[in-house]
Design an enzyme around this catalytic site. Structure first.
Site, PDB file in Angstrom:
ATOM      1  N   LEU A 345       0.288   3.106  -2.475  1.00  0.00           N
ATOM      2  CA  LEU A 345       1.205   2.319  -3.304  1.00  0.00           C
ATOM      3  C   LEU A 345       1.092   0.836  -2.985  1.00  0.00           C
ATOM      4  O   LEU A 345       1.394  -0.014  -3.803  1.00  0.00           O
ATOM      5  CB  LEU A 345       2.648   2.768  -3.059  1.00  0.00           C
ATOM      6  CG  LEU A 345       3.019   4.176  -3.493  1.00  0.00           C
ATOM      7  CD1 LEU A 345       4.337   4.589  -2.862  1.00  0.00           C
ATOM      8  CD2 LEU A 345       3.111   4.245  -5.007  1.00  0.00           C
ATOM      9  N   GLY A 346       0.682   0.557  -1.763  1.00  0.00           N
ATOM     10  CA  GLY A 346       0.597  -0.837  -1.351  1.00  0.00           C
ATOM     11  C   GLY A 346       0.036  -0.909   0.050  1.00  0.00           C
ATOM     12  O   GLY A 346      -0.158   0.114   0.708  1.00  0.00           O
ATOM     13  N   ASN A 349      -0.004  -5.617   6.755  1.00  0.00           N
ATOM     14  CA  ASN A 349      -0.637  -5.780   8.062  1.00  0.00           C
ATOM     15  C   ASN A 349      -0.535  -4.509   8.902  1.00  0.00           C
ATOM     16  O   ASN A 349      -1.459  -4.137   9.614  1.00  0.00           O
ATOM     17  CB  ASN A 349       0.037  -6.902   8.835  1.00  0.00           C
ATOM     18  CG  ASN A 349      -0.118  -8.212   8.106  1.00  0.00           C
ATOM     19  OD1 ASN A 349      -1.154  -8.476   7.492  1.00  0.00           O
ATOM     20  ND2 ASN A 349       0.919  -9.030   8.160  1.00  0.00           N
ATOM     21  N   CYS A 352      -0.700   1.012   5.529  1.00  0.00           N
ATOM     22  CA  CYS A 352      -0.531   1.129   4.077  1.00  0.00           C
ATOM     23  C   CYS A 352       0.691   1.976   3.732  1.00  0.00           C
ATOM     24  O   CYS A 352       1.259   2.661   4.571  1.00  0.00           O
ATOM     25  CB  CYS A 352      -1.792   1.723   3.456  1.00  0.00           C
ATOM     26  SG  CYS A 352      -2.112   3.384   4.024  1.00  0.00           S
ATOM     27  N   VAL A 353       1.070   1.893   2.467  1.00  0.00           N
ATOM     28  CA  VAL A 353       2.189   2.691   1.975  1.00  0.00           C
ATOM     29  C   VAL A 353       1.638   3.732   1.011  1.00  0.00           C
ATOM     30  O   VAL A 353       0.939   3.396   0.056  1.00  0.00           O
ATOM     31  CB  VAL A 353       3.250   1.807   1.285  1.00  0.00           C
ATOM     32  CG1 VAL A 353       4.370   2.659   0.698  1.00  0.00           C
ATOM     33  CG2 VAL A 353       3.823   0.792   2.273  1.00  0.00           C
ATOM     34  N   LYS A 370       5.387   4.608   4.689  1.00  0.00           N
ATOM     35  CA  LYS A 370       4.718   3.490   5.346  1.00  0.00           C
ATOM     36  C   LYS A 370       3.986   4.063   6.556  1.00  0.00           C
ATOM     37  O   LYS A 370       4.621   4.541   7.504  1.00  0.00           O
ATOM     38  CB  LYS A 370       5.770   2.470   5.798  1.00  0.00           C
ATOM     39  CG  LYS A 370       5.293   1.043   5.832  1.00  0.00           C
ATOM     40  CD  LYS A 370       6.489   0.108   6.061  1.00  0.00           C
ATOM     41  CE  LYS A 370       6.116  -1.327   5.800  1.00  0.00           C
ATOM     42  NZ  LYS A 370       7.253  -2.245   5.891  1.00  0.00           N
ATOM     43  N   ASP A 463      13.443 -11.798   4.991  1.00  0.00           N
ATOM     44  CA  ASP A 463      12.208 -11.774   4.205  1.00  0.00           C
ATOM     45  C   ASP A 463      12.503 -11.446   2.747  1.00  0.00           C
ATOM     46  O   ASP A 463      11.753 -10.730   2.089  1.00  0.00           O
ATOM     47  CB  ASP A 463      11.232 -10.759   4.813  1.00  0.00           C
ATOM     48  CG  ASP A 463       9.779 -11.005   4.384  1.00  0.00           C
ATOM     49  OD1 ASP A 463       9.523 -12.023   3.708  1.00  0.00           O
ATOM     50  OD2 ASP A 463       8.922 -10.177   4.717  1.00  0.00           O
TER      51      ASP A 463
END
Ligand code: ADP
Ligand code: MG
Length: 621
Positions: A345-346, A349, A352-353, A370, A463
Site C-alpha cells: 500500500l505504501g 524508511n 513497507c505497508v 506496517k 507529523d
C-alpha cells in the site's frame, strides 16, 4: 448545536417564521409610516429571510437569500455578511428598494420570534435519526452528529414527508377521495399521495364538501410546487407553507387526513410535536425519542447519487466496540490470525505497508500492516513499539486505529484500512475531475475533529501533513502516522525534543524549529499547512524553497498565498493557524468550531448549486 444558529435571532425587529399576512398585520399596528420594516424567516429556502416594509401605505416584501459563500443579499443587490449588516446598509441607501429603512417595527413585548418549521426539532431529529439508523451511542454518536449534521438534515428533509400522517403513499385518486369523504369533511382537510405513473405527487383537498386534486410538480433542480405556485426544497416545507397560505389552492391546508396505515406510535394527534406552526407549538423533547421508527440507512440522494457516510463504513467504530470482540483485545496479535497480502500500500524508511486480513471472533477485517525491514535494529523496533503504544490509547472515528502488533517474521503494526490512500495524492490525481471545495472543507473538518480529540487527550502528533491524512473514501478522512507522536505528561503543555531529527520543517511552527518545543499549538500550525495542501489539490507547500529558506520566510512575517479558488474564510483560518506566537494561536477546539461553522454554512446550500455539485466520477475504487 447540530444546526446553525439563526443569524437574526438577536434582532428586536425579527419575527421568525411568520406568514406575509401576519407581517402586514404587525406593520399596520405599528402605524404604516414610510420606511417601517421588519424581518422574518423565509419559508421557502433554509437560511433565508424576508424583509417586509412599508412605503406610501403599501407593503413590500423582499426575499433575502443566503448565498453560497454564506453572505446575504436581496436579488440584484449587494452582498452582506449578515441580515443585521444588510438592514444597516439599506437604512442608509435604498439601492433599489422602495425607500430606505427608517424605523424598525420591533416585536411587541411578550412576542418572541416564531420558531421555524425546522428549527424546533432539527437537532433532536438529527440525533434520533443517527442513533436509530446507525445504532450509535456516546462519543461515536456525538462525533457522527457533529461531522454529518448537514448530510443527515438533508436526508431527513428529503424523506421526512414519508413519516408525516398526511402522507398516504401510493394510493389512487379514488382511494384518496374515499379517505377524505370518510368522517367529517371540514374545509382544508387534506392528504398527500404519490402518483403511480411517474413517482410524482398530488395533493387532495376538501373544500365545500368536494375533493380537489392538485398535481405537485418538480422542476429540474428538484424543487416542488403546485402548478404556478411557490417552489420548495422539500414536500414537507411545501405542506407547511400551504398551511399558512393557499398560494393558488382553493383553500389553505388545515386538517390532516391521517394515513390509517402509519405505525401506531405515529398516530398520536400530533405525531411530531413542534412541527408546524400550531399555536401550541410544543417542541420535540429528547424524552420522546420514539417518534422515528427504525429506518434503513438511506444512501440515495435527492440527486440520485449514492453516497456513503462515515457511519456506513466498517471503520467508523472500533472493531472492539463489539463486547464479544473486546474479550480478545490484546496488544499482541496471533500470527495465525493474520493473513498478509503481497500487495504493497505504501513504503517508508521503516519498511513497507502491506494489505491484509485479520481474523477476529465474529468477523474478518481488512487491515493495513506496517512491516519493519528485515534488518531489525533494536532502535527501529523500539520506535515502532512507541508508535504502537501511542495508537493503542486512541479511539476516534477520524484517527486510523491500531488493531495490534504482531511479532513474527518481523515486527508488524496492524491498523484498520484506509484504502483511499493519502489525501495529497488523492487530490492531485483527481485534478481534472475536480473535487469540490465543500468536499475539501468536509474532509478538513474531520481532520480537525480528530486533532481536537488528540488535543483533549494530551497527545502531540508532530507529523500532521496531507501525506499523513488517509482517506477511507472521498468523504471520510482519518489521521495516521503516529511515528513522531508523543504523549504529554499530565502537567506538560509541550514536549521538548533533545535533538533535532529528520523533521518535516515546512510543517513546523517557529517554536518547534527554534526551541524544539512541540504542543497541540504547533500541531495547529501544521494543520494550517495541511489545509493549504488540501486547497491546493495536493501541491507541495513553499514551492521550491528548502527548509532553512522557509524559516527565514516565516521570520520575515511572510506566509504562503491563498491557493487558487480557496474560499476566503478558509484562507483566513490558515493564517490564524500560522500565528507566530504559539500563545496567541488558536487551539483545535476553536479551529474545529470555525471550520464547522463554515462547513455547515456551505453544506446546506451547495449540493445542488451551480459548479459545486459532487462529481460522481470522482469516486474512489
Ligand atoms: P511513514 O512513517 O513512513 O510516513 P506511514 O504510516 O505514513 O509511514 O505510511 C506510509 C504509507 O503507507 C502511507 O502513505 C499509505 O500510503 C500507506 N498506509 C499507511 N497506513 C495505512 C492504512 N492504515 N491504510 C492504508 N494505507 C496505509
Ligand atoms: Mg507518513
Amino acid at each position: 448545536m447540530a444546526s446553525m444558529p439563526d443569524a437574526a435571532a438577536h434582532l428586536p425587529f425579527y419575527y421568525g417564521s411568520i406568514a406575509r399576512s401576519e407581517a402586514e398585520e404587525y406593520l399596520k399596528l405599528a402605524g404604516m409610516s414610510d420606511g417601517l420594516f421588519l424581518l422574518r424567516q423565509c419559508l421557502r429556502s433554509l437560511g433565508g429571510y424576508v424583509l417586509s416594509m412599508v412605503c406610501n401605505l403599501q407593503f413590500y416584501h423582499y426575499a433575502i437569500e443566503r448565498q453560497m459563500n454564506g453572505t446575504y443579499a436581496i436579488a440584484g443587490g449587494k452582498a452582506h455578511c449578515g441580515p443585521e449588516e444588510l438592514c444597516e446598509f439599506y437604512s442608509k441607501d435604498a439601492d433599489g428598494l422602495c425607500c430606505t429603512l427608517r424605523k424598525p417595527c420591533n416585536r411587541p413585548s411578550g412576542v418572541e420570534p416564531q420558531p421555524g418549521v425546522f428549527d424546533n426539532m432539527r437537532d433532536n431529529m438529527v440525533r434520533e435519526y443517527v442513533r436509530q439508523t446507525w445504532k450509535l451511542e456516546g462519543d461515536a454518536l456525538e462525533q457522527a452528529i457533529i461531522s454529518q449534521a448537514p448530510q443527515v438534515e438533508k436526508l431527513i428533509a428529503t424523506t421526512a414527508h414519508e413519516r408525516m400522517p398526511w402522507y398516504h403513499g401510493n394510493i389512487t385518486r379514488d382511494e384518496a377521495e374515499r379517505r377524505l369523504y370518510s368522517g367529517a369533511q371540514p374545509d382544508g382537510k387534506f392528504l398527500l399521495r404519490e402518483r403511480k405513473e411517474n413517482g410524482a405527487y398530488a395533493l387532495s383537498l376538501v373544500y365545500g364538501k368536494t375533493v380537489y386534486h392538485y398535481r405537485i410538480d418538480q422542476d429540474k433542480s428538484g424543487k416542488y410546487s403546485i402548478p404556478e405556485g411557490t417552489k420548495f426544497d422539500t414536500l414537507w416545507q411545501l405542506v407547511e407553507y400551504l398551511k399558512l397560505k393557499p398560494d393558488g389552492l382553493i383553500f389553505y391546508l388545515r386538517e390532516t387526513c391521517s394515513n390509517p396505515n402509519m405505525p401506531g406510535e405515529l398516530m398520536s394527534p400530533s405525531p411530531i410535536p413542534g412541527l408546524g406552526l400550531s399555536p401550541s407549538g410544543g417542541s420535540l423533547s429528547s424524552t420522546n425519542p420514539s417518534f422515528l421508527y427504525p429506518v434503513q440507512p438511506l444512501l440515495l440522494w435527492q440527486t440520485g447519487q449514492s453516497r456513503l457516510l462515515p457511519m456506513d463504513t466498517s471503520v467508523y467504530e472500533s472493531p472492539y466496540s463489539d463486547p464479544e470482540e473486546l474479550k480478545d483485545k490484546k496488544l499482541f496479535l496471533k500470527r495465525d490470525h493474520l493473513m498478509i497480502d503481497e500487495m504493497e500500500l505504501g513504503a517508508g524508511n521503516f519498511g513497507c505497508v502491506k494489505k491484509g486480513v485479520y481474523k477476529m471472533r465474529k468477523k474478518q477485517i481488512d487491515v493495513a500492516i506496517k512491516v519493519l525491514k528485515s534488518n531489525n535494529e533494536k532502535t527501529v523496533k523500539d520506535e515502532m513499539m512507541k508508535e504502537a503504544q501511542i495508537m493503542h490509547q486512541l479511539d476516534n472515528p477520524y484517527i486510523v486505529r491500531m488493531i495490534g502488533v504482531c511479532e513474527a517474521e518481523s515486527l508488524m503494526l496492524v491498523m484498520e484500512m484506509a484504502s483511499g490512500g493519502p489525501l495529497n495524492k488523492f487530490l492531485a490525481s483527481k485534478k481534472d475531475v475536480h473535487i469540490t471545495g465543500s468536499n475539501i472543507v468536509e474532509l478538513m473538518h474531520q481532520v480537525s475533529m480528530g486533532m481536537k480529540y488528540l488535543e483533549e487527550k494530551n497527545f502531540v502528533h508532530r507529523d500532521l501533513a496531507a501525506r499523513n491524512v488517509l482517506l477511507v473514501n472521498q468523504h471520510y478522512a482519518k489521521i495516521s502516522d503516529f511515528g513522531l507522536s508523543k504523549a504529554l505528561g499530565a502537567d506538560d503543555s509541550y514536549y521538548k525534543a533533545r535533538t533535532a531529527g529528520k523533521w518535516p520543517l515546512k510543517w513546523y511552527a517557529p517554536e518547534c524549529i527554534l526551541y524544539h518545543k512541540f504542543s497541540s499549538k504547533s500541531d495547529v500550525w501544521s494543520y494550517g499547512v495541511t489545509m493549504w495542501e488540501a486547497f491546493s489539490y495536493g501541491q507541495k507547500p513553499y514551492k521550491k524553497m528548502k527548509g532553512p529558506e522557509v524559516i527565514s520566510f516565516i521570520e520575515q512575517g511572510k506566509r504562503m498565498d491563498c491557493p487558487t479558488d480557496c474560499p476566503a474564510e478558509m484562507y483566513a483560518l490558515m493564517q490564524q493557524c500560522w500565528t507566530y506566537k504559539w500563545e496567541e494561536r488558536p487551539g483545535f477546539s476553536s479551529v474545529e468550531n470555525i471550520i464547522r461553522s463554515y462547513y455547515y454554512s456551505i453544506a446546506t446550500k451547495t449540493e445542488n448549486g451551480p459548479g459545486t455539485a459532487d462529481n460522481s466520477k470522482a469516486t474512489l475504487p
